[in-house]
Design an enzyme around this catalytic site. Sequence first.
Site, short mmCIF file in Angstrom:
data_model
loop_
_atom_site.label_atom_id
_atom_site.label_comp_id
_atom_site.label_asym_id
_atom_site.label_seq_id
_atom_site.Cartn_x
_atom_site.Cartn_y
_atom_site.Cartn_z
CG ASP A 36 -0.30 -0.08 2.51
OD1 ASP A 36 0.95 -0.22 2.52
OD2 ASP A 36 -0.98 0.03 3.54
CG HIS B 275 17.55 2.75 -21.38
ND1 HIS B 275 16.30 2.59 -21.93
CD2 HIS B 275 18.04 3.89 -21.94
CE1 HIS B 275 16.06 3.59 -22.78
NE2 HIS B 275 17.10 4.38 -22.81
CG ASP C 258 21.69 9.72 -20.33
OD1 ASP C 258 21.19 10.80 -19.96
OD2 ASP C 258 21.27 9.08 -21.32
CG ASP D 1 18.22 13.45 -21.71
OD1 ASP D 1 19.14 12.81 -21.17
OD2 ASP D 1 17.50 12.98 -22.62
CG HIS E 73 20.89 5.89 -29.49
ND1 HIS E 73 21.12 7.23 -29.67
CD2 HIS E 73 21.97 5.40 -28.82
CE1 HIS E 73 22.28 7.55 -29.12
NE2 HIS E 73 22.83 6.46 -28.60
CG HIS F 278 14.75 12.67 -26.98
ND1 HIS F 278 14.45 13.48 -25.90
CD2 HIS F 278 15.86 11.98 -26.61
CE1 HIS F 278 15.34 13.26 -24.93
NE2 HIS F 278 16.22 12.37 -25.34
CG HIS G 118 12.19 10.08 -24.62
ND1 HIS G 118 12.33 8.72 -24.74
CD2 HIS G 118 13.43 10.53 -24.33
CE1 HIS G 118 13.60 8.37 -24.52
NE2 HIS G 118 14.28 9.46 -24.27
CD GLU H 119 19.96 11.28 -26.62
OE1 GLU H 119 20.45 10.39 -25.92
OE2 GLU H 119 18.83 11.75 -26.43
CE1 TYR I 43 26.26 4.17 -26.18
CE2 TYR I 43 25.40 4.28 -28.43
CZ TYR I 43 25.51 4.81 -27.16
OH TYR I 43 24.88 6.00 -26.88
CD GLU J 213 20.93 13.15 -23.83
OE1 GLU J 213 21.33 12.36 -22.94
OE2 GLU J 213 19.76 13.15 -24.26
N1 GLY Z 1 18.22 9.71 -20.81
C1 GLY Z 1 17.28 9.32 -21.77
C2 GLY Z 1 17.69 9.74 -23.10
O1 GLY Z 1 18.80 10.17 -23.31
O2 GLY Z 1 16.91 9.72 -24.02
MN MN Z 2 20.01 11.08 -21.83
MN MN Z 3 18.08 11.97 -24.36
#
Ligand code: GLY
Ligand code: MN
Ligand code: MN
Length: 435
Positions: free
Chosen positions: A34, A238, A255, A266, A345, A349, A356, A379, A383, A409
């Site tokens: 709860d 992530h 990040d 971000d 990626h 964004h 996002h 960003e 990798y 980024e």
């Molecule tokens: N930290 C999330 C991104 O860079 O989109």
């Molecule tokens: Mn980020």
């Molecule tokens: Mn980002």
Amino acid sequence: MQAEYRQRRQQLMAKLGNGTAIFRSAPMAVMHNDVEYTFRQDSDFFYLTGFNEPEAVAVLAPHHQEHQFVLFVQPKERDKEVWTGYRCGVEKAKEIFGADEAYPIAEMDEKLPQYLEKADRIYYHLGRDRAFNETILKHWQRLMATYPKRGTGPIAIEDSGPILHAMRQVKSPAELELMRKAAAISVEAHNQAREIAAPGRYEYEVQAEMERIFRLQGGMGPAYPSIVASGSNACVLHYIENNRQMQDNELLLIDAGCAYGYYNADITRTFPVGGKFTPEQKALYEIVLEAQLQAIAQVQPGNPYNQFHDTAVRVITEGLVELGIIKGEVDKLIEEEKYKPFYMHRTGHWLGLDVHDVGVYQHGESPQILQPGQVLTVEPGLYIVPDTKPGEDQPEIDPRWSGIGIRIEDDVLVTSTGHEVLTAGVPKLVEELKD
Ligand code: GLY
Ligand code: MN
Ligand code: MN
């Protein structure tokens, strides 16, 4: 600020015609048993009202004679408030939040129809709150059942997103002030992180120090789970465990960003834990940095949204070819997406009330055109995920590259003359990151 919320509602209502828009507050989320997570208002709801409580509904009915803005809220209840905190209550919802009328949320079923029956459509986002979706559908069905008698009523439900999110995509000066503050706190945290990161320390020590600064400076906390990834952890996009002991000769990818007044920053930086790049780390880092700098240069009003991503992809592909990690003709490699095992990626964004953030990137075949007031992240990354299998026509990956992960980024505002990097206060040039 209330004047600005009112202005946003008016701007939206001017686009609703004879429609009625309904917005639901965010649901409470269970953490365990709860215990609930800290409440955070739904971003659309907050954008239009500034109202920060759960169990609320906002109605915008531009065609209604008396009440264009109606709030349904939790009533004041001393016994409940003593447990879960202060409530604004029905009366104050009018006074503080400028509602033309306010009711207890329990009266919604009874009061809502008067705001819908003359509307030609209902603007509503079918969201995660299934029970509430059902409630709205039930109202709609009832009104449609009696439609023949009246010849008026909502004949469609339309998602409010496309109209509202186009508004949210362009930030006002008041919003930018909050975003600058979120950025400034995050910059301070990143600079402090670089001070304390050292071989032998744990990733969570860096995380703790950054999140301490987020709160200490009046922020709401992390805008998203902080990523503090040393060594090959940086290849997990992530990674949030943040529990590893950092070693010399490794890179640390951080990040992390702060939320302030509901707006987010971000930022990602990658630097050598021990203050010294290995030649391989430096070579890859310089590619990502060049990709980022060139991509940021493409953030200009009038440029199509995809341009900065395409620029980053080209710089990264050229760099990978130069290092012999992939081989072939650059245009063809880009077309065949041979960079993707190493850069999987997008380059950015929208950023705002959501990390996002809402708003379209593409109108069918045509990309969104950048305009002043939009904020986006830039960003790029690289990798070299251990055990990556190169394609048939590609060379084996030399183990000396393996496990290196880099992302840089920044948060970039489109201005009338170009752009402004809101997070420029965190160093990223190679010479700034070395001992
Ligand atoms: N930290 C999330 C991104 O860079 O989109
Ligand atoms: Mn980020
Ligand atoms: Mn980002």
